[in-house]
Design a protein around this motif. Structure first.
Motif, PDB file in Angstrom:
ATOM      1  N   ALA A   1      -5.451   0.058  -0.658  1.00 30.92           N
ATOM      2  CA  ALA A   1      -5.762   1.252   0.121  1.00 30.92           C
ATOM      3  C   ALA A   1      -6.830   0.957   1.164  1.00 30.92           C
TER       4      ALA A   1
ATOM      5  N   ASN B   1       0.864  -1.180   0.000  1.00 31.22           N
ATOM      6  CA  ASN B   1       0.000   0.000   0.000  1.00 31.22           C
ATOM      7  C   ASN B   1       0.900   1.228   0.000  1.00 31.22           C
TER       8      ASN B   1
ATOM      9  N   ASN C   1      -8.290  -4.299  -2.457  1.00 33.38           N
ATOM     10  CA  ASN C   1      -7.812  -2.924  -2.624  1.00 33.38           C
ATOM     11  C   ASN C   1      -6.782  -2.637  -1.543  1.00 33.38           C
TER      12      ASN C   1
ATOM     13  N   GLN D   1     -12.355   8.040  -7.549  1.00 35.06           N
ATOM     14  CA  GLN D   1     -12.497   7.063  -6.472  1.00 35.06           C
ATOM     15  C   GLN D   1     -13.810   6.300  -6.602  1.00 35.06           C
TER      16      GLN D   1
ATOM     17  N   GLY E   1      -4.972   2.341  -4.318  1.00 37.24           N
ATOM     18  CA  GLY E   1      -5.931   3.373  -3.959  1.00 37.24           C
ATOM     19  C   GLY E   1      -6.068   4.409  -5.057  1.00 37.24           C
TER      20      GLY E   1
END
Length: 817
Positions: A798, A578, A796, A777, A771
């Motif tokens: 993020a 991440n 994901n 988003q 992310g």
């Protein structure tokens, strides 16, 4: 007959064991309660038990029954009857349930439950500031309670951060305790741990009664609706006293010296610069700015000096001192170290009232017991762990070191009447006391700070005496300001001078070559091994020197063997880190080859190479990268790449030829070692004859600045896709083995950047996505939800942190961390 004798021996041993327990219980009753309580709390935390489905009222009832049973058993044991097993079991159970009650139970209208049920990208938060706000040049941070969100009332506390709008000329709004605010921004759940080995900031907030975070950009988003501070004692006594102390220090001292003095006197460390804090850690003197026992001692000395002139009974002086100590504890923020010191001081004073000689171990245990009964979550607070470990280390290790010193004639036979001898003995005692504390806390410091100072003993010999003097002067300065500003300024001048000397000296120690060593390699095995060896050294006896040395050698050999066995593997490990908005992955081969895909990204204040990638590599014991592959490169990614190559060894860098001009020109690219950069102009294969292969899909005319790597290990393939035209036909190239299957697909995008045909043709079992921030988003989340509906397992980084896979070429495992 043999069986009968054996039975007698067993009975004798049991009687001896019970007698030992009885002696321990009578001599250290607080320790006998604190240890099993801490064990129960630890079980509740590390086991992952969640009793939240059990009604809260039932858990409270259980706790009441258990508490009453513990009291009855304690009285029974005091009368000579041993029910220690039942007593210890009940304490363990009490610790487990009390932790569950404080950690897992939330009210039905908690703000944390709202975030789980519904996600708002823009929210209106209204509430009251319930702690002193922290203000810096670019942001303000404060804790909000009594929360209203979008007009509805919720329980819980929200940590609010307001960033200054750098594109507008706005002045920073000053907030105060008790301000009622209305603010527009984004409400989010507590952050998770981003990558293995990193500090879990979200867990830290949760353990400190914070339920959500709220972010706003620009002070124009805030409205001040009024001021209604909660709590008479806090609002009318604690906050004004703290604000007055801060005002006096700012006016009379100021600068870095003033911020340091605030940390010493009242525990206010929010505005100490990051560089200064780093210097304190590197020099091994970070404990100095933690308000603790010395502060309490000074408060007692000052109070007793004042009360000496007041003709009242001793008992009134003692209780007055206790009340002032509690006031000072509240003033400094109730940190574990000051709470421990205050409780110990209060017990010591109360022992004078009942005319009993206090037992130091019992006092320390009682302090821990009180803290854990009030809030069992404090057991996992770094301040609690370091504070109690340090004081116990001094109590246990210092007498052993002092005994060793008594074997030296120059120390025992020296003439104590001579001043230089007194000074030398004082320096030696300070040295051994510091050494005792550091020996006991060494592995804990190594795990928490990821470094151990090599100059700490030297730095403490100077910093501790000077900080003690400065602390006393700081107290006198604040008290003197109530009488005379001129008198306070005299003490302030002397304090500022000594503070400046300390900061310069600490910086000098911190900047020395080899002033510290990084300790990313410390794990649970080394942690346990260290304390076993330390214990063997401490119990070393001249009569058993050979035996103890043999035991230590045996432990070292076992450690080396187990370390080798545990690290031996035939699996490749692929970790999707991440690092923000960029797909970054580390490929570690069992032969020791390490390949990094991308170098992360950055912002004006954050570089993922510094915060995430390099710490993770060091945690894994990786000292150099064999290969770094860049799939694309924008300005933010270049900034992170630059930091990575300047602070970590990279043997080769593969980059699309599209970016040749960036590296060939001077300026910010001049620091790159160009002989290590290789430009990819077309498809190519790396390591054709080995068990693993890396394919690079790239067409300089079609793809431009986007390259797509594929890692193959046995029958499993990992694709690291970047948005670009080449990804749709990459699977049709001749480089892909005919019998291979796509196991993991790492990609970033939405249906505008990655076509559904590409995903379907790849047919991966797992899809990994980084992310995305801003307007994309929502599109990214829709894209992920669509893939999940079609049966793909989407992760994901993020949202859930790093994703780790291990494969031996045949099987593939997703690892929980």
């Amino acid at each position: 007959m043999v069986l009968f004798i054996a039975s007698l021996d067993k009975l004798k041993n049991n009687i001896h064991f019970e007698a030992t327990l009885k002696i321990f219980f009578r001599k250290y009753p607080a320790a006998a309660a604190a240890l099993p309580l801490a064990l129960g709390i630890s079980i509740g935390y590390f086991s992952g038990f969640d009793f939240s489905l059990i009604p809260e009222s039932l858990v409270i009832s259980f706790l009441v029954v258990i508490a009453l049973s513990i009291i009855l058993l304690y009285r029974t044991i005091l009368r000579g009857k041993l029910f220690l097993f039942a007593y210890i079991t009940l304490l363990v159970l009490f610790g487990l349930l009390s932790f569950q009650l404080r950690y897992n139970y939330t009210e039905n209208n908690s703000i944390s439950k709202f975030i789980e049920d519904e996600r708002e990208y823009k929210s209106i938060l209204k509430g009251t500031i319930i702690e002193r706000p922290e203000s810096k040049d670019d942001r303000s941070r404060f804790l909000v309670g009594y929360v209203y969100l979008n007009g509805s009332s919720y329980t819980g506390n929200v940590l609010v951060t307001v960033y200054r709008n750098k594109y507008a000329h706005e002045s920073q709004t000053k907030f105060e305790y008790g301000d009622i605010i209305k603010i527009e921004g984004k409400l989010e759940n507590l952050p998770h741990r981003r990558n293995p080995g990193e500090f879990d900031y979200g867990e830290y907030l949760r353990l400190h009664d914070i339920d959500a975070i709220f972010t706003a950009f620009g002070y124009e988003k805030i409205q001040l609706l009024g001021n209604d501070p909660p709590g008479f004692y806090t609002s009318k006594v604690i906050v004004p006293a703290k604000e007055y102390s801060i005002k006096v220090i700012d006016e009379l001292v100021g600068g870095d010296e003033g911020e340091y003095l605030k940390g010493l006197v009242i525990g206010e460390r929010s505005n100490i610069t990051r560089e200064t804090k780093e210097n304190f850690v590197n020099a091994g003197v970070a404990h100095i700015i933690a308000v603790s026992g010395l502060n309490v001692a000074y408060v007692m000395i000052i109070l007793w000096g004042i009360l000496t002139f007041i003709p009242v009974k001793q008992i009134y002086k003692i209780f007055t001192t206790i009340l002032f100590l509690i006031f000072y504890m509240n003033l400094t923020g109730n940190t574990p170290s000051i709470v421990r010191a205050t409780i110990m001081a209060c017990i010591f004073l109360l022992a004078q009232v009942v005319e009993r000689k206090p037992n130091t171990f019992n006092i320390v245990s009682a302090a821990a017991l009180v803290i854990l009964l009030i809030d069992p979550r404090q057991l996992f607070d770094a301040g609690f762990i370091l504070s109690f470990t340090a004081i116990l280390s001094i109590l246990v290790i210092y007498p052993v070191l002092d005994k060793w010193l008594s074997n030296f004639n120059w120390f025992t036979d020296s003439d104590n009447k001579k001043n230089y001898v007194k000074a030398l003995r004082w320096v030696v005692l300070l040295f051994t006391g510091t050494l005792a504390a550091q020996l006991g806390t060494l592995p804990i410091t190594a795990v928490m700070f990821k470094k151990i100072s090599l100059v700490s003993l030297l730095a403490n010999l100077v910093a501790i005496p000077l900080s003690n003097i400065t602390l006393g002067l700081g107290f006198i300065m604040i008290f003197a300001s109530l009488i005379s500003g001129w008198l306070a300024s005299v003490f302030a001048s002397l304090s500022a001078f000594l503070l400046h000397i300390q900061l310069v000296f600490i910086e000098f120690c911190a900047k020395l070559d080899y002033s510290f060593v990084e300790t990313y390699f410390v794990d649970w095995l080394l942690f346990v091994f260290y304390y076993l060896v330390l214990w063997q050294i401490l119990v070393l006896d001249r009569k058993k020197v050979v035996f103890r040395i043999a035991v230590i050698v045996f432990l070292i050999m076992n450690f080396l063997v187990w370390k080798t066995v545990l690290n031996k593997t035939d699996e490749a490990e692929i970790t999707y880190l991440n690092t923000g908005t960029t797909t970054t992955a580390l490929i570690s081969m069992p032969q020791g080859t390490n390949v990094l895909i991308n170098a992360g990204t950055s912002t004006d204040k954050y570089t993922s190479a510094e915060r995430n990638i390099i710490p993770f590599l060091k945690t894994k014991g990786i000292k150099s990268l064999d290969l770094l592959i860049l799939t694309s490169l924008n300005r933010n990614e270049f900034r992170s790449l630059k930091y990575l190559q300047e602070n970590f060894i990279i043997n080769r860098i593969f980059v699309p030829v599209y970016y040749r001009s960036v590296f060939m020109n001077g300026g910010i690219a001049s620091s790159f070692k160009r002989d290590r950069i290789e430009y990819v102009e077309s498809h190519r294969t790396i390591n054709k004859n080995g068990k693993f292969r890396i394919y690079l899909y790239y067409d300089s005319l079609l793809a431009g600045g986007s390259l797509m790597p594929q890692f193959t290990y046995g029958t499993h393939n990992f694709i690291f896709a970047s948005p670009g035209d080449q990804i749709d036909d990459a699977l049709n190239t001749s480089l892909l083995p005919p019998d291979s299957k796509i196991s993991v697909l790492g990609l970033k995008g939405n249906f505008d950047l990655v076509s559904a045909d590409f995903v379907v043709n790849a047919g991966p079992k797992f899809v990994i996505m980084p992310g995305v921030i801003g307007k994309r988003q929502i599109e990214n989340e829709i894209f992920a939800a669509t893939l999940e509906n079609f049966g793909y397992e989407v992760s994901n980084t993020a949202g859930g942190g790093a994703v780790i896979f291990r494969t031996d070429g045949v099987t593939l495992r997703k690892i929980k961390w």
